[in-house]
Write a protein that holds these residues in place. Structure first.
Motif, mmCIF file in Angstrom:
data_model
loop_
_atom_site.group_PDB
_atom_site.id
_atom_site.type_symbol
_atom_site.label_atom_id
_atom_site.label_comp_id
_atom_site.label_asym_id
_atom_site.label_seq_id
_atom_site.Cartn_x
_atom_site.Cartn_y
_atom_site.Cartn_z
ATOM 1 N N GLN A 95 50.112 47.339 0.218
ATOM 2 C CA GLN A 95 49.578 48.074 -0.499
ATOM 3 C C GLN A 95 48.618 48.948 0.358
ATOM 4 N N THR A 96 47.883 48.159 1.139
ATOM 5 C CA THR A 96 46.743 48.633 2.163
ATOM 6 C C THR A 96 47.565 49.526 2.953
ATOM 7 N N MET A 97 48.840 49.292 3.756
ATOM 8 C CA MET A 97 49.426 50.061 4.373
ATOM 9 C C MET A 97 49.440 51.368 3.856
ATOM 10 N N LYS A 98 50.087 51.401 2.499
ATOM 11 C CA LYS A 98 50.452 52.537 1.709
ATOM 12 C C LYS A 98 49.141 53.448 1.705
ATOM 13 N N ARG A 99 48.173 52.810 1.502
ATOM 14 C CA ARG A 99 46.920 53.628 1.199
ATOM 15 C C ARG A 99 46.328 54.198 2.344
ATOM 16 N N HIS A 100 46.477 53.647 3.597
ATOM 17 C CA HIS A 100 45.942 54.244 4.831
ATOM 18 C C HIS A 100 47.190 54.880 5.589
ATOM 19 N N GLU A 101 48.300 55.067 4.835
ATOM 20 C CA GLU A 101 49.212 55.739 5.332
ATOM 21 C C GLU A 101 50.047 55.206 6.690
ATOM 22 N N MET A 102 50.187 53.934 6.824
ATOM 23 C CA MET A 102 50.568 53.331 8.088
ATOM 24 C C MET A 102 52.030 52.945 7.597
ATOM 25 N N GLU A 103 52.684 52.752 8.836
ATOM 26 C CA GLU A 103 54.096 52.494 8.824
ATOM 27 C C GLU A 103 54.229 51.068 9.522
ATOM 28 N N MET A 104 55.240 50.393 9.596
ATOM 29 C CA MET A 104 55.598 49.148 10.404
ATOM 30 C C MET A 104 55.479 49.412 11.893
ATOM 31 N N ASP A 105 55.801 50.574 12.032
ATOM 32 C CA ASP A 105 55.743 51.132 13.738
ATOM 33 C C ASP A 105 54.336 51.157 13.968
ATOM 34 N N ASP A 106 53.403 51.390 13.292
ATOM 35 C CA ASP A 106 52.061 51.592 13.505
ATOM 36 C C ASP A 106 51.270 50.222 13.939
ATOM 37 N N LEU A 107 51.917 49.145 13.640
ATOM 38 C CA LEU A 107 51.453 47.629 13.765
ATOM 39 C C LEU A 107 51.883 47.130 14.974
ATOM 40 N N ILE A 108 51.106 46.141 15.337
ATOM 41 C CA ILE A 108 51.181 45.452 16.600
ATOM 42 C C ILE A 108 52.391 44.559 16.336
ATOM 43 N N PRO A 109 53.406 44.694 17.263
ATOM 44 C CA PRO A 109 54.727 44.246 17.302
ATOM 45 C C PRO A 109 54.502 42.465 17.033
ATOM 46 N N GLY A 110 55.257 42.046 16.130
ATOM 47 C CA GLY A 110 55.285 40.681 15.610
ATOM 48 C C GLY A 110 54.299 40.499 14.250
ATOM 49 N N ILE A 111 53.867 41.462 13.731
ATOM 50 C CA ILE A 111 53.205 41.407 12.470
ATOM 51 C C ILE A 111 54.173 41.918 11.482
ATOM 52 N N ARG A 112 54.278 41.230 10.282
ATOM 53 C CA ARG A 112 54.982 41.716 9.308
ATOM 54 C C ARG A 112 54.123 41.937 7.950
ATOM 55 N N SER A 113 54.761 42.494 7.024
ATOM 56 C CA SER A 113 54.023 42.947 5.705
ATOM 57 C C SER A 113 54.327 42.077 4.640
ATOM 58 N N VAL A 114 53.314 41.910 3.705
ATOM 59 C CA VAL A 114 53.516 41.192 2.481
ATOM 60 C C VAL A 114 53.416 42.302 1.420
ATOM 61 N N PRO A 115 54.048 42.341 0.309
ATOM 62 C CA PRO A 115 53.667 43.062 -0.805
ATOM 63 C C PRO A 115 52.191 43.290 -1.144
ATOM 64 N N ASP A 116 51.653 42.202 -1.263
ATOM 65 C CA ASP A 116 50.090 42.154 -1.871
ATOM 66 C C ASP A 116 49.529 41.150 -0.892
ATOM 67 N N GLY A 117 48.535 41.480 -0.365
ATOM 68 C CA GLY A 117 47.587 40.221 0.477
ATOM 69 C C GLY A 117 46.899 39.334 -0.531
ATOM 70 N N ILE A 118 46.103 39.640 -1.546
ATOM 71 C CA ILE A 118 45.632 38.730 -2.343
ATOM 72 C C ILE A 118 46.575 37.751 -2.975
ATOM 73 N N PHE A 119 47.797 38.398 -3.555
ATOM 74 C CA PHE A 119 48.834 37.365 -3.909
ATOM 75 C C PHE A 119 49.594 36.454 -2.985
ATOM 76 N N GLU A 120 49.444 37.018 -1.922
ATOM 77 C CA GLU A 120 49.988 36.013 -0.676
ATOM 78 C C GLU A 120 49.246 34.787 -0.450
ATOM 79 N N ILE A 121 47.632 35.143 -0.345
ATOM 80 C CA ILE A 121 46.722 34.081 -0.325
ATOM 81 C C ILE A 121 46.854 33.255 -1.586
ATOM 82 N N VAL A 122 46.879 33.546 -2.701
ATOM 83 C CA VAL A 122 46.767 32.639 -3.771
ATOM 84 C C VAL A 122 47.983 32.041 -3.996
#
Length: 136
Positions: A95-122
């Motif tokens: 959701q943060t990536m979407k808000r900042h208009e970022m794609e997976m290619d914009d990330l440091i290699p090896g980093i993955r995304s999760v649907p929701d950061g807060i939900f992941e932590i919980v």
């Protein structure tokens, strides 16, 4: 005799201080401060090295999005190194990536995304993971 007892006490106390079982820790990063990014990445690296049988996850969301940006991350070198470890994962909120208009290619290699950061932590806390909030 005193030396033998002292030696045994030192040995026992050293064994007591050693890690007796693996731990699982999630690091929460929301700050936009590059100093926080560098410190969080350093904490993650040091913990992963010190406790190779333990698991660590760093969750990035909100204002911390620059931390995982391959072009502008203040912690990029450390994160590139640490994500190669088997006991570490670094994830970013989709959701943060979407808000900042970022794609997976914009990330440091090896980093993955999760649907929701807060939900992941919980969910990790629900599974018994320890929690560290990285702040200024």
């Amino acid at each position: 005799m005193k030396n033998l007892i002292l030696s045994l006490l030192l040995l026992v106390s050293g064994l007591t201080l050693a890690q007796s079982e693996p731990i699982k820790v999630v690091f929460d990063v929301t700050s936009s401060n590059p100093d926080v990014h560098r410190t969080a990445a350093k904490h993650l690296r040091l913990m992963a090295e010190a406790y190779p049988d333990s698991e660590f996850e760093l969750v990035v969301y909100s204002g911390a999005i620059k931390m995982v940006d391959r072009k502008s991350s203040a912690a990029g070198e450390t994160l590139e190194e640490v994500v190669k470890r088997d006991n570490v994962s670094v994830v970013v909120c989709a959701q943060t990536m979407k808000r900042h208009e970022m794609e997976m290619d914009d990330l440091i290699p090896g980093i993955r995304s999760v649907p929701d950061g807060i939900f992941e932590i919980v969910m990790l806390q629900k599974k018994g993971w320890g929690y560290i909030k990285e702040v200024n």
